[in-house]
Design a protein around this motif. Structure first.
Motif, PDB file in Angstrom:
ATOM      1  N   GLY A 167       0.820  -1.205   0.000  1.00 57.44           N
ATOM      2  CA  GLY A 167       0.000   0.000   0.000  1.00 57.44           C
ATOM      3  C   GLY A 167       0.851   1.251   0.000  1.00 57.44           C
ATOM      4  N   ALA A 168       0.182   2.393   0.025  1.00 57.57           N
ATOM      5  CA  ALA A 168       0.872   3.679  -0.044  1.00 57.57           C
ATOM      6  C   ALA A 168       0.235   4.669   0.923  1.00 57.57           C
ATOM      7  CB  ALA A 168       0.800   4.236  -1.464  1.00 57.57           C
ATOM      8  N   HIS A 169       1.030   5.650   1.306  1.00 55.46           N
ATOM      9  CA  HIS A 169       0.539   6.773   2.106  1.00 55.46           C
ATOM     10  C   HIS A 169       0.238   7.917   1.133  1.00 55.46           C
ATOM     11  CE1 HIS A 169       1.931   4.531   5.570  1.00 55.46           C
ATOM     12  NE2 HIS A 169       3.118   4.416   4.984  1.00 55.46           N
ATOM     13  N   LEU A 170      -0.958   8.472   1.204  1.00 49.65           N
ATOM     14  CA  LEU A 170      -1.350   9.545   0.278  1.00 49.65           C
ATOM     15  C   LEU A 170      -1.183  10.909   0.923  1.00 49.65           C
ATOM     16  CD1 LEU A 170      -4.672   8.750  -1.656  1.00 49.65           C
ATOM     17  CD2 LEU A 170      -2.308   8.477  -2.426  1.00 49.65           C
ATOM     18  N   ILE A 171      -0.600  11.848   0.189  1.00 47.11           N
ATOM     19  CA  ILE A 171      -0.610  13.263   0.567  1.00 47.11           C
ATOM     20  C   ILE A 171      -1.315  14.016  -0.550  1.00 47.11           C
ATOM     21  CG2 ILE A 171       0.731  15.339   1.039  1.00 47.11           C
ATOM     22  CD1 ILE A 171       2.982  13.613   2.081  1.00 47.11           C
ATOM     23  N   GLY A 172      -2.423  14.674  -0.236  1.00 42.78           N
ATOM     24  CA  GLY A 172      -3.170  15.418  -1.240  1.00 42.78           C
ATOM     25  C   GLY A 172      -3.249  16.889  -0.887  1.00 42.78           C
ATOM     26  N   HIS A 173      -2.944  17.745  -1.855  1.00 43.29           N
ATOM     27  CA  HIS A 173      -3.006  19.198  -1.632  1.00 43.29           C
ATOM     28  C   HIS A 173      -4.228  19.794  -2.327  1.00 43.29           C
ATOM     29  CE1 HIS A 173      -1.982  23.477  -2.737  1.00 43.29           C
ATOM     30  NE2 HIS A 173      -1.872  23.487  -1.411  1.00 43.29           N
ATOM     31  N   GLN A 188     -10.306   8.498  -2.280  1.00 45.51           N
ATOM     32  CA  GLN A 188      -9.516   7.275  -2.430  1.00 45.51           C
ATOM     33  C   GLN A 188      -9.341   6.565  -1.083  1.00 45.51           C
ATOM     34  OE1 GLN A 188      -8.055   5.435  -4.801  1.00 45.51           O
ATOM     35  NE2 GLN A 188      -8.704   6.663  -6.547  1.00 45.51           N
ATOM     36  N   ALA A 189      -9.051   7.333  -0.053  1.00 45.69           N
ATOM     37  CA  ALA A 189      -8.817   6.745   1.269  1.00 45.69           C
ATOM     38  C   ALA A 189     -10.049   6.030   1.802  1.00 45.69           C
ATOM     39  CB  ALA A 189      -8.380   7.836   2.244  1.00 45.69           C
ATOM     40  N   LEU A 225      -3.594   8.761   5.305  1.00 49.30           N
ATOM     41  CA  LEU A 225      -4.007   9.933   4.531  1.00 49.30           C
ATOM     42  C   LEU A 225      -3.476  11.192   5.198  1.00 49.30           C
ATOM     43  CD1 LEU A 225      -5.819  11.340   2.349  1.00 49.30           C
ATOM     44  CD2 LEU A 225      -7.700  11.161   4.007  1.00 49.30           C
ATOM     45  N   ILE A 226      -2.845  12.049   4.405  1.00 45.82           N
ATOM     46  CA  ILE A 226      -2.435  13.379   4.861  1.00 45.82           C
ATOM     47  C   ILE A 226      -2.998  14.385   3.866  1.00 45.82           C
ATOM     48  CG2 ILE A 226      -0.498  14.918   5.362  1.00 45.82           C
ATOM     49  CD1 ILE A 226       1.221  12.415   5.879  1.00 45.82           C
ATOM     50  N   THR A 227      -3.757  15.348   4.346  1.00 48.58           N
ATOM     51  CA  THR A 227      -4.283  16.373   3.444  1.00 48.58           C
ATOM     52  C   THR A 227      -3.715  17.727   3.833  1.00 48.58           C
ATOM     53  OG1 THR A 227      -6.323  16.488   4.795  1.00 48.58           O
ATOM     54  CG2 THR A 227      -6.396  15.154   2.801  1.00 48.58           C
ATOM     55  N   TRP A 283      -5.369   9.665   9.708  1.00 49.90           N
ATOM     56  CA  TRP A 283      -5.576  10.829   8.836  1.00 49.90           C
ATOM     57  C   TRP A 283      -5.107  12.094   9.541  1.00 49.90           C
ATOM     58  CZ3 TRP A 283     -11.137  12.688   7.025  1.00 49.90           C
ATOM     59  CH2 TRP A 283     -11.000  13.804   6.173  1.00 49.90           C
ATOM     60  N   LEU A 284      -4.176  12.790   8.898  1.00 50.08           N
ATOM     61  CA  LEU A 284      -3.689  14.085   9.380  1.00 50.08           C
ATOM     62  C   LEU A 284      -4.204  15.188   8.466  1.00 50.08           C
ATOM     63  CD1 LEU A 284      -1.767  15.690  11.314  1.00 50.08           C
ATOM     64  CD2 LEU A 284      -0.003  15.397   9.555  1.00 50.08           C
ATOM     65  N   ILE A 285      -4.876  16.172   9.048  1.00 51.52           N
ATOM     66  CA  ILE A 285      -5.391  17.328   8.293  1.00 51.52           C
ATOM     67  C   ILE A 285      -4.515  18.529   8.627  1.00 51.52           C
ATOM     68  CG2 ILE A 285      -7.373  18.863   7.965  1.00 51.52           C
ATOM     69  CD1 ILE A 285      -9.152  16.499   8.990  1.00 51.52           C
ATOM     70  N   VAL A 286      -3.849  19.080   7.624  1.00 52.45           N
ATOM     71  CA  VAL A 286      -2.964  20.230   7.820  1.00 52.45           C
ATOM     72  C   VAL A 286      -3.580  21.433   7.115  1.00 52.45           C
ATOM     73  CG1 VAL A 286      -0.632  21.139   7.485  1.00 52.45           C
ATOM     74  CG2 VAL A 286      -0.958  18.689   7.886  1.00 52.45           C
TER      75      VAL A 286
END
Length: 276
Positions: free
Chosen positions: A113-119, A129-130, A139-141, A207-210
């Motif tokens: 699997g993969a860790h996603l970072i979406g901007h 997707q998550a 998931l990191i957004t 899930w991290l929301i930045v």
């Protein structure tokens, strides 16, 4: 040492997806991060290469790519120039592209699997997707939208349907970029599938929301909306940060701006806490 490998895949409507994978050739077992760019963005915008390098130096493989309908061509990787393809983009095409990238990357690299970072808009796609793709491990957004229709004004829709096209202004290039009505039609036809907040409630991975608190494109209240939809998520505020955390394009420095460095540090800490 950071090595970068270029690749291309076949994306939506047969258009190419151009990407690159940054990694340390002496450590072939590093976990995989996939970065998903936003609206009017692309893999070589701003400081994206520096971010990739920083993640590799901290123990990850970092994959970034251009959506097939980003409007960025192989001969000019640092700007949107193919306006016809850009205009013809839809959210469903981007979801298909992201599926292709995740499936190819996990199979090719032999990871589970993969860790996603979406901007920004890429954050919205990453949330979808998550919620649906078991290959997404976390998931990191960054500055994520919570509704695709926030990308245009409601009052534009009647003209959009009548004329078949609207223009969106690009403050950086001073261009008006076209969007075909197929984008609106796709959103309206697939509203349930493309409902970001509904998907946010179904995310059951870390899930991290930045979010910056001086973002004029996506207000801080949007991040709070996402966090409220998923109480298991973690919301981090970046004080004084704008939508792109102090980056401009082109980006001339060889070091990350302070706010983006903070974003990367928080993101790496989150990954380390959950997966190491």
């Amino acid at each position: 040492m950071v090595h970068q490998e270029q690749f291309s895949l076949v994306g939506a409507a047969g258009k190419p997806i151009y990407g690159d994978l940054s990694y340390d050739p002496q450590n072939s077992n590093m976990p995989l991060v996939i970065f998903v760019h936003g609206f009017k963005g692309f893999k070589d915008w701003g400081a994206h290469d520096l971010v990739a390098k920083y993640f590799v130096q901290n123990g990850y493989r970092y994959l970034k790519f251009n959506f097939s309908h980003s409007g960025v061509i192989a001969d000019n990787p640092t700007d949107v120039t193919d306006m016809e393809t850009f205009a013809d983009n839809t959210f469903s095409k981007e979801m298909l592209d992201l599926d292709v990238v995740i499936n190819h990357a996990t199979n090719y690299l032999g990871v589970d699997g993969a860790h996603l970072i979406g901007h920004s808009r890429g954050g919205g796609l990453s949330i979808l997707q998550a919620a649906n793709n078991p290959s997404v491990k976390s998931l990191i957004t960054w500055s994520s939208i919570a509704d695709f229709s926030s990308l245009w004004k409601k009052e534009q829709e009647d003209d959009w349907r009548k004329t078949g096209k609207i223009g969106v202004y690009n403050a950086r290039t001073k261009e008006t970029m076209p969007l075909n009505v197929t984008l609106l039609n796709d959103f309206e036809t697939n509203q349930e599938i493309l409902n970001i907040l509904a998907a946010a409630k179904r995310v059951n991975i870390p899930w991290l929301i930045v979010q910056g608190d001086e973002d004029v494109n996506v207000p801080f209240s949007t991040a709070e909306q996402l966090a409220n939809a998923n109480p298991a998520s973690r919301l981090v505020k970046i004080a004084g940060a704008n939508h792109v955390y102090g980056v401009t394009h082109p980006y001339r420095s060889d070091t990350l701006p302070a706010q983006l460095f903070e974003v990367c540090e928080k993101s790496l800490k989150f990954l380390a806490h959950n997966f190491k």
